[in-house]
Design a protein around this motif. Sequence first.
Motif, short mmCIF file in Angstrom:
data_model
loop_
_atom_site.label_atom_id
_atom_site.label_comp_id
_atom_site.label_asym_id
_atom_site.label_seq_id
_atom_site.Cartn_x
_atom_site.Cartn_y
_atom_site.Cartn_z
N PHE A 347 19.20 57.23 87.86
CA PHE A 347 19.53 55.85 88.62
C PHE A 347 18.42 55.72 89.58
O PHE A 347 17.47 56.54 89.78
N ALA A 348 18.66 54.50 89.89
CA ALA A 348 17.51 53.95 90.85
C ALA A 348 18.04 54.16 92.52
O ALA A 348 19.24 53.93 92.48
N ARG A 349 17.08 54.05 93.40
CA ARG A 349 17.41 53.97 94.56
C ARG A 349 17.94 55.64 95.21
O ARG A 349 17.96 56.52 94.58
N GLY A 350 18.78 55.41 96.35
CA GLY A 350 19.38 56.81 96.73
C GLY A 350 20.42 56.53 97.68
O GLY A 350 20.78 55.30 97.94
N PHE A 367 26.53 57.58 101.98
CA PHE A 367 26.50 56.05 101.68
C PHE A 367 25.23 55.70 100.77
O PHE A 367 24.01 56.18 101.09
N GLY A 368 25.50 54.93 99.68
CA GLY A 368 24.23 54.78 98.71
C GLY A 368 23.94 53.29 98.69
O GLY A 368 24.60 52.46 98.99
N GLU A 369 22.73 53.07 98.29
CA GLU A 369 22.40 51.68 98.16
C GLU A 369 22.66 50.96 96.97
O GLU A 369 22.41 51.60 95.92
N MET A 370 23.30 49.97 97.03
CA MET A 370 23.51 49.05 95.99
C MET A 370 22.42 48.19 95.90
O MET A 370 22.03 47.55 96.51
N VAL A 371 21.99 48.20 94.33
CA VAL A 371 20.65 47.45 94.15
C VAL A 371 21.01 45.96 93.91
O VAL A 371 22.24 45.64 93.50
N PRO A 372 20.27 45.04 94.32
CA PRO A 372 20.65 43.47 94.29
C PRO A 372 21.08 42.94 92.80
O PRO A 372 20.09 43.57 91.86
N SER A 373 22.15 42.09 92.85
CA SER A 373 22.36 41.58 91.29
C SER A 373 22.87 40.24 91.53
O SER A 373 23.63 40.16 92.45
#
Length: 508
Positions: A347-350, A367-373
């Motif tokens: 997975f990407a980010r963290g 709390f995790g980062e949601m990647v932009p979509s």
Amino acid sequence: MTSSRMNFDAVVVGSGACGGWAAKQLTEAGLRVLVLEAGRSESADKMLWTWHRLRQKVLRYRTETDERRKERQPIQSTTFAWPFHPHAFVDDVDNPYTTPDEQPFTWIRARQVGGRTSVKAHGRQFYRLSDFNFKAGSRDGHGPDWPLSLADLAPHYETVERWMGIRGNADGLDTLPDSVFTESIPMTPAEQRLKDAVERRWPERRVVVRRTASAPVTLPAALKTGRLTLRTHAVASQVLYDEKTGRATGVAYVDAETGKTYEAHGRIVVLAAGTIESTRLLLHSRSSAFPDGLANTSGQLGRNLMDHTYLLGLEARMNLPAEHQRAEQSWAYIPQFRNVSESAHDFARGYGVQVFTFGDQCHFVPFGEMVPSGDNRVTLSTTVKDRWGIPAAHIDCKHSDNDVKMSRDAVATCQEMMKEAGFTVEKVNDTLSTPGMAIHEVGTARMGSDRKTSVLNPYNQSWDVPNLFVTDGSCFVSQGPQNPTLTMMALTVRACDYMVGELKSGRL
């Protein structure tokens, strides 16, 4: 319906953390400012709060069992802070929104002077973003970079931090830059035990004390200048736009109590109503020049909605001796450690982990980062309107496979850190909460260096409408795992400095 015209140097929509800072910075620079707040005044909130506490203490009233109130607030009542301060949150019946079938989004809204930062039980954790966050896109290919760096924002972070009096410790972490602290916070025995165990086993993981302050109350400073006008119960309906000049002329709004309509005119319009609300307002401000929403020639308005992935938490007994237990709640933070020095797993980010301790109990909340979509977006409902006839927001947002994989990793690592510290894991929640439950929504009017792919420039200024600024979480390009409010306020201060300079130069 009646109409009235008022003229100001700047019209600010929203009186929360960002709107309050805009009011403070602009009035102190000599501008006459109008702040439009859709909710009640601070004095009205205090009166309701006093009555609420009296009912609790004397009449043994419990908000959680008040079915009539829950019928009016079925969404708001799902947040942890609702029982403490129920009247701070909107009436969901009067303020509806829509989502696709079987794809919910929990939109938590506070309408009162001070916004969500004025809500009792607000977490009040304030962390800077770093260049690790600002430049994440170029590192992993998931979305663009921010068009600014930590060096660009650092002076404005400092302005906010010194005003608020942030407390915490200098930790020297590149991925979690130190703030300017007024005083340090000692670790509790429980936090020290966790820190020693985790950092001994995993040197790349760090346990730090919280970075916190009281609510950022800036409107009193603005009021002292004598140049602020505050209008409560003012529900903004549309940004007014002059097609001949290509500029915003003000904001139309409805008095929530009387239903009368008004127009407030200003040389500058600043939207700080919250990520979804500001975007809803722009989408509703259509004209022949902007048929898809004001300031939306890029087509990006409403897209890239993000909220932190949120797990309700893992609980453990710490097995501390009695002399090391503390009755009052304390909290610490474990900054992102996945995908920092090397790519991790699939997975990407963290994610970061908020650690709450009280007595012999410990809760981990990642709390995790949601990647932009671009598919996670806000549009306008074609069938539903609010009590004042304004089209409701339609929120289409769902967790990605990346979110799910990240949350699984978070559940596993939280348990291993608890066990390494000698804690006994008693409860594991491995189900991702509905998007929106983290109450950290950002995106939808992102800033950028290219007007073709962004709504705002690096100073929160509309590419299309030069005297229109959006300074709340709408402008975020990506999220990072940190709580976003400190960054929102710093961006507002930076934008206001820019506005004042542009006004003095005659460009606005």
